[in-house]
Design an enzyme around this catalytic site. Structure first.
Site, PDB file in Angstrom:
ATOM      1  N   LYS A 256      51.173 116.271 -48.562  1.00 35.73           N
ATOM      2  CA  LYS A 256      52.047 115.345 -47.844  1.00 35.73           C
ATOM      3  C   LYS A 256      51.721 115.355 -46.353  1.00 35.73           C
ATOM      4  CE  LYS A 256      55.796 114.176 -50.760  1.00 35.73           C
ATOM      5  NZ  LYS A 256      55.084 114.172 -51.922  1.00 35.73           N
ATOM      6  N   ARG A 257      50.934 116.310 -45.949  1.00 32.36           N
ATOM      7  CA  ARG A 257      50.622 116.390 -44.527  1.00 32.36           C
ATOM      8  C   ARG A 257      49.448 115.495 -44.152  1.00 32.36           C
ATOM      9  NH1 ARG A 257      50.074 122.069 -43.687  1.00 32.36           N
ATOM     10  NH2 ARG A 257      51.488 122.527 -45.399  1.00 32.36           N
TER      11      ARG A 257
END
Ligand code: GLU
Length: 503
Positions: A256-257
């Site tokens: 998700k980063r």
């Protein structure tokens, strides 16, 4: 001819749209369009705990921006409406009841405490962790007793405990699971909401989905789904689990980063950030389609129609594919260069308006943008690159800062005063203010004074734009206009004269 497929994209509004999910949506869309079928948008919002209020809006905006139009969906309806799972609860309830009545599922009365205790024991005894099916084997009397106690229940699938199950995946071929490894998964929760497993099967069947195309993280759920289809006696859709996307380094899945390129640039993983960062939808479409699929072994740039024509699920590479960060800006630049000047200006306006604080209407009327656009088109990798490159057009005055910046290399400030004086005199006299005339006049000046062209051009650039690197000089002068250019040159000359005197 391949028969028309009905594919779907079924995001959960538990977060914004991940670039990997967008790529899966794109594949599902391409396949529907390739076969002349339909693409359906369905919202899987049964996880109320993880609901993110503005996620749905961002997901829809992102898909629309990318040009993945749907034929049926929550916003436009369709023959299988509603397309939002929280509006379909009676269907799941009915399906769960049917499964229980026919012995394919059962009510489980275990409380969270009992389940936790079961788990602890399994851990202590080094047994396999999972539901031990104790409610599956209850007698009717025992069930009646639990219900008389007023216990609530969930519905669990009674999976076969022996034998194998094989999924014929269109991308990865047959994938076999051992039934003994499967859990009696929960289908309906105590609050009456379905779990993903029940809802996805009921809906894919109800919506006549022919191809279930989704990320490979769902493949472990596929055997449960196949058991459900069999229990219901429904025709099975075909399955295609798309490969994961790896980080630009190739090490590990994208999370998700944000992504870091080897050069240290940051690339967002959430789709809605791409338009904000100045990417073109047609470029991102081309780029994403090339992660795990390719048109052939050499063509990198192709349009939507070409992708639709050639796309097939069986050509998707089952192995995980790296996010080729190094191609993203390059490809975006290629698409920027393909735009007509009018189109480029239209696309730049919202970004310039946002970044320079100028109303869009004012920019739309500004002829200078049309003059400068061809001069900067080559240099743009993203639409956001334009504002810092042409902000001098909208400045009242140019803040040169240090007057030494006006002085070209191997030239003294005194000489520069002389050069600038000559430039101003020359420019005041030119008959017309177009690129060719300006170039001829200024090159003539350099020659006459025995100067290198750069010694004349660089103080002009500094004076008129305040930058060392700016769009091509003559187009810049034309865009800025005679009056403003001369004013800025005079300001610069005065600044330099003052500093020479003070020395
Ligand atoms: N709702 C699931 C998700 O958010 C979709 C899985 C599927 O396509 O079946 O990823």
């Amino acid at each position: 001819m391949t028969p028309p497929a009905r594919t779907r994209f079924a995001p959960s509004p538990t977060g914004y749209l991940h670039i990997g999910a967008a790529r899966t949506a794109l594949f599902a869309w391409l396949y529907a369009r390739h076969t002349g079928g339909q693409f359906i948008l369905r919202i899987e919002d049964t996880d109320r705990k993880r609901y993110v209020p503005d996620a749905l809006e961002k997901i829809i905006d992102g898909l629309q921006w990318l040009g993945l139009d749907w034929d049926e969906g929550p916003d436009i309806g369709g023959p299988h409406a509603p397309y939002t799972q929280s509006e379909r609860l009676p269907k799941y309830q009915e399906a769960a009841d049917w499964l229980v009545a026919h012995g394919h599922a059962y009510r489980c009365y275990c409380t969270p405490d009992e389940l936790a205790e079961m788990r602890e024991k399994q851990q202590a005894n080094k047994e396999k962790i999972g539901y031990d099916r104790r409610c599956r084997w209850l007698t009717p009397e025992e069930r009646a007793a639990k219900e008389a106690e007023g216990r609530s229940w969930v519905v669990r699938l009674a999976v076969p405990t022996e034998g194998d199950i094989t999924i014929d995946d269109l991308i990865r071929g047959p994938v076999t699971f051992n039934n003994a490894e499967l859990q009696d998964a929960v289908l309906l929760k105590a609050d009456g909401y379905p779990t993903y497993h029940l809802a996805v099967v009921v809906d894919d069947h109800d919506m006549a989905i022919t191809h279930v195309i989704r990320g490979e993280e769902w493949i472990s759920s596929a055997p449960l789904h196949v058991h459900l289809y069999r229990a219901f006696g429904w025709e099975m859709p075909l399955f295609a689990h798309t490969p994961s996307i790896l980080k630009p380094s190739g090490k590990g899945k994208i999370s998700k980063r944000d992504l870091q390129t080897p050069e240290g640039a940051v690339i967002p993983v959430m789709l809605h950030l791409y338009p904000e960062m100045g990417y073109l939808p047609e470029a991102l479409f081309n780029f994403l389609s090339g992660i795990g699929w390719s048109l052939d072994d050499h063509t990198e740039i192709y349009d939507r129609e070409t992708a639709i024509k050639h796309f097939d699920l069986k050509d998707i590479n089952p192995g995980p594919a790296r996010f080729p960060a190094e191609k993203l800006e390059w490809m975006n630049g290629v698409y920027i260069r393909m735009l007509s000047i009018d189109e480029l200006v239209q696309r730049l306006i919202p970004y310039l308006s946002r970044d320079l604080g100028i109303p869009e209407e004012a920019l739309a009327r500004d002829q200078r943008l049309r003059i400068i656009a061809p001069a900067i088109q080559e240099r743009l990798k993203k639409l956001t690159d334009a504002a810092p490159l042409i902000d001098f057009l909208y400045a009242d005055e140019i803040d040169i800062g240090d007057p030494r910046l006006l002085t070209p290399r191997k030239t003294t400030p005194e000489q520069t005063v002389d050069i600038l004086t000559g430039i101003i005199a020359t420019l005041e006299q030119v008959e017309s203010w177009d690129e060719e005339t300006l170039e001829t006049a200024l090159r003539g000046l350099a020659q006459e004074k025995g100067l290198k062209a750069g010694q004349v051009f660089s103080p002009i650039r500094q004076a008129v734009t305040g930058k060392k690197v700016a769009p091509p000089l003559f187009a810049t002068l034309v865009a800025v206009g005679r009056e403003t250019s001369l004013r800025r040159l005079n300001d610069a000359l005065n600044l330099l004269k003052r500093s020479v005197r003070e020395q």
